[in-house]
Scaffold this motif. Structure first.
Motif, mmCIF file in Angstrom:
data_model
loop_
_atom_site.group_PDB
_atom_site.id
_atom_site.type_symbol
_atom_site.label_atom_id
_atom_site.label_comp_id
_atom_site.label_asym_id
_atom_site.label_seq_id
_atom_site.Cartn_x
_atom_site.Cartn_y
_atom_site.Cartn_z
ATOM 1 N N GLU A 22 0.822 -1.213 0.000
ATOM 2 C CA GLU A 22 0.000 0.000 0.000
ATOM 3 C C GLU A 22 0.857 1.264 0.000
ATOM 4 O O GLU A 22 0.539 2.237 -0.697
ATOM 5 N N ALA A 23 1.944 1.226 0.755
ATOM 6 C CA ALA A 23 2.777 2.419 0.910
ATOM 7 C C ALA A 23 3.462 2.832 -0.396
ATOM 8 O O ALA A 23 3.850 3.988 -0.553
ATOM 9 N N GLU A 24 3.601 1.865 -1.335
ATOM 10 C CA GLU A 24 4.345 2.166 -2.567
ATOM 11 C C GLU A 24 3.447 2.228 -3.804
ATOM 12 O O GLU A 24 3.916 2.433 -4.916
ATOM 13 N N ARG A 25 2.165 2.032 -3.552
ATOM 14 C CA ARG A 25 1.229 1.966 -4.682
ATOM 15 C C ARG A 25 1.139 3.304 -5.427
ATOM 16 O O ARG A 25 1.124 3.336 -6.660
ATOM 17 N N MET A 26 1.075 4.377 -4.674
ATOM 18 C CA MET A 26 0.909 5.698 -5.291
ATOM 19 C C MET A 26 2.115 6.049 -6.175
ATOM 20 O O MET A 26 1.948 6.426 -7.344
ATOM 21 N N ALA A 27 3.306 5.892 -5.603
ATOM 22 C CA ALA A 27 4.522 6.187 -6.372
ATOM 23 C C ALA A 27 4.626 5.245 -7.568
ATOM 24 O O ALA A 27 5.056 5.647 -8.666
ATOM 25 N N GLY A 28 4.193 4.014 -7.373
ATOM 26 C CA GLY A 28 4.214 3.030 -8.459
ATOM 27 C C GLY A 28 3.289 3.435 -9.591
ATOM 28 O O GLY A 28 3.628 3.284 -10.779
ATOM 29 N N THR A 29 2.113 3.964 -9.234
ATOM 30 C CA THR A 29 1.146 4.392 -10.255
ATOM 31 C C THR A 29 1.746 5.511 -11.111
ATOM 32 O O THR A 29 1.552 5.534 -12.341
ATOM 33 N N VAL A 30 2.466 6.406 -10.468
ATOM 34 C CA VAL A 30 3.087 7.526 -11.203
ATOM 35 C C VAL A 30 4.140 6.976 -12.170
ATOM 36 O O VAL A 30 4.160 7.319 -13.357
ATOM 37 N N PHE A 31 4.972 6.059 -11.664
ATOM 38 C CA PHE A 31 6.041 5.511 -12.505
ATOM 39 C C PHE A 31 5.480 4.641 -13.628
ATOM 40 O O PHE A 31 6.050 4.551 -14.719
ATOM 41 N N ALA A 32 4.346 4.003 -13.347
ATOM 42 C CA ALA A 32 3.744 3.093 -14.340
ATOM 43 C C ALA A 32 3.358 3.822 -15.632
ATOM 44 O O ALA A 32 3.235 3.201 -16.696
ATOM 45 N N ALA A 33 3.175 5.117 -15.529
ATOM 46 C CA ALA A 33 2.793 5.901 -16.715
ATOM 47 C C ALA A 33 3.972 6.114 -17.670
ATOM 48 O O ALA A 33 3.775 6.434 -18.848
#
Lengths: 140, 180
Positions: A22-33
């Motif tokens: 959960e803690a890394e999901r947000m940053a991951g979503t940004v990088f996924a783009a």
């Protein structure tokens, strides 16, 4: 989040970010783009698609009923045990009460003297006038 | 600590409420069975494990208190332990040979089931700890913290198990494809 961490997470948790910490999901979503992010997720998604093909059938009714029957038996058994312990507890309380009552009666009730002892003349000051008393009278 | 969504239900089961028992079975049986099937690769054995897990639930529901783990994590641990007992027994009885695999080509809906069987075989072929990690996180959809607690490892160790497990699966499945 850098590409290295993103790739490590994709290798561990797969291409679906909902499984990521959960803690890394947000940053991951940004990088996924990013292009690098898309390529990493695509690669992880290939294995995910194969894993998704392995589905397990829902439990059948027979198993469901069998588990409920076992639960019913367990509940009955537990109630019996409960009543057994309750009975044992009540019996214990009863026994303890009886012992306590007996002890109380023994302590509180005065000792009853036997009739023959009360009526025995020898216990009085004048009663035990045996041979010594007679000798005394003679000496006077 | 986040509230345990099963806590109240387990308390009612412990108090012997038949409706709560039914709800718990409906809620947990599919998860327990799926976990056991994927760990053991054998539906019949998995059903036995599911039944044994519920016997333990009935036995402990009245005294169950939440410690560090949620009820769902606890039943996963119980199921995994029961699966391990069976895997150990298998290793004792079967000397090194893998159980006989079903030929996917012989099945009526072969194309549909072929891939599923390959994944099932691949899962059975990887190390049991890696399999546990993948089943808990991927199929049981546990969070990394819950899965790590269930496996009694750190989150870093869990990630390592997951990554190695997925690499092994990929290698096995790629090898399967190359055989065709």
């Amino acid at each position: 989040m850098d590409a290295r961490r993103f790739a490590a997470l994709a290798q561990a948790y797969g291409g679906d970010l909902r499984r990521w910490p959960e803690a890394e999901r947000m940053a991951g979503t940004v990088f996924a783009a990013s292009d690098a992010g898309k390529a990493i997720l695509k690669q992880a998604g290939t294995l995910d698609a194969r894993l998704d093909s392995y589905r397990v059938d829902a439990p059948d009714k027979a198993l469901h009923s069998s588990i409920l029957q076992a639960a019913g038996r367990h509940l009955v058994q537990r109630r019996r045990q409960w009543f057994w312990w309750l009975g044992l507890g009540l019996a214990g309380i009863g026994l303890a009460g009886a012992v306590a009552g007996l002890a109380l009666v023994t302590i509180v009730t005065p000792e009853v003297q036997p009739d023959h002892y009360v009526l025995d003349a020898n216990v009085t000051a004048f009663g035990d006038a045996g041979p010594d008393a007679e000798n005394g009278e003679e000496n006077l | 600590m986040a509230p345990d969504p099963d806590e109240e239900l387990v308390r009612r089961v412990g108090a012997g409420e038949p409706a709560a028992v039914q709800t718990l079975v409906a809620r947990k049986l599919p998860r327990i069975l799926a976990l056991a099937v994927r760990m053991l690769g054998d539906a019949t054995e998995a059903e036995d494990v599911a039944q044994e897990t519920f016997v333990r639930i009935w036995r402990h529901a009245a005294s169950w208190r939440r410690g560090n783990a949620r009820f769902d994590s606890w039943i996963h641990r119980v199921t995994l332990n029961l699966c391990y007992d069976r895997l150990r027994r298998r290793r004792e009885w079967v000397t090194g040979d893998l159980p006989e695999m079903v030929d996917p080509a012989a099945l009526p809906d072969a194309p549909h089931q072929e891939d599923a069987l390959r994944v099932e075989r691949a899962l059975q072929a990887i190390a049991p700890r890696q399999r546990e990690a993948i089943v808990l996180v991927y199929y049981q959809e546990m969070s990394n913290i819950e899965a790590a607690a269930t496996l009694q490892v750190s989150v870093d160790a869990l990630e390592s198990l997951l990554a190695r497990g997925r690499r092994s699966l990929q290698a096995i499945l790629a090898g399967d494809g190359a055989d065709e």
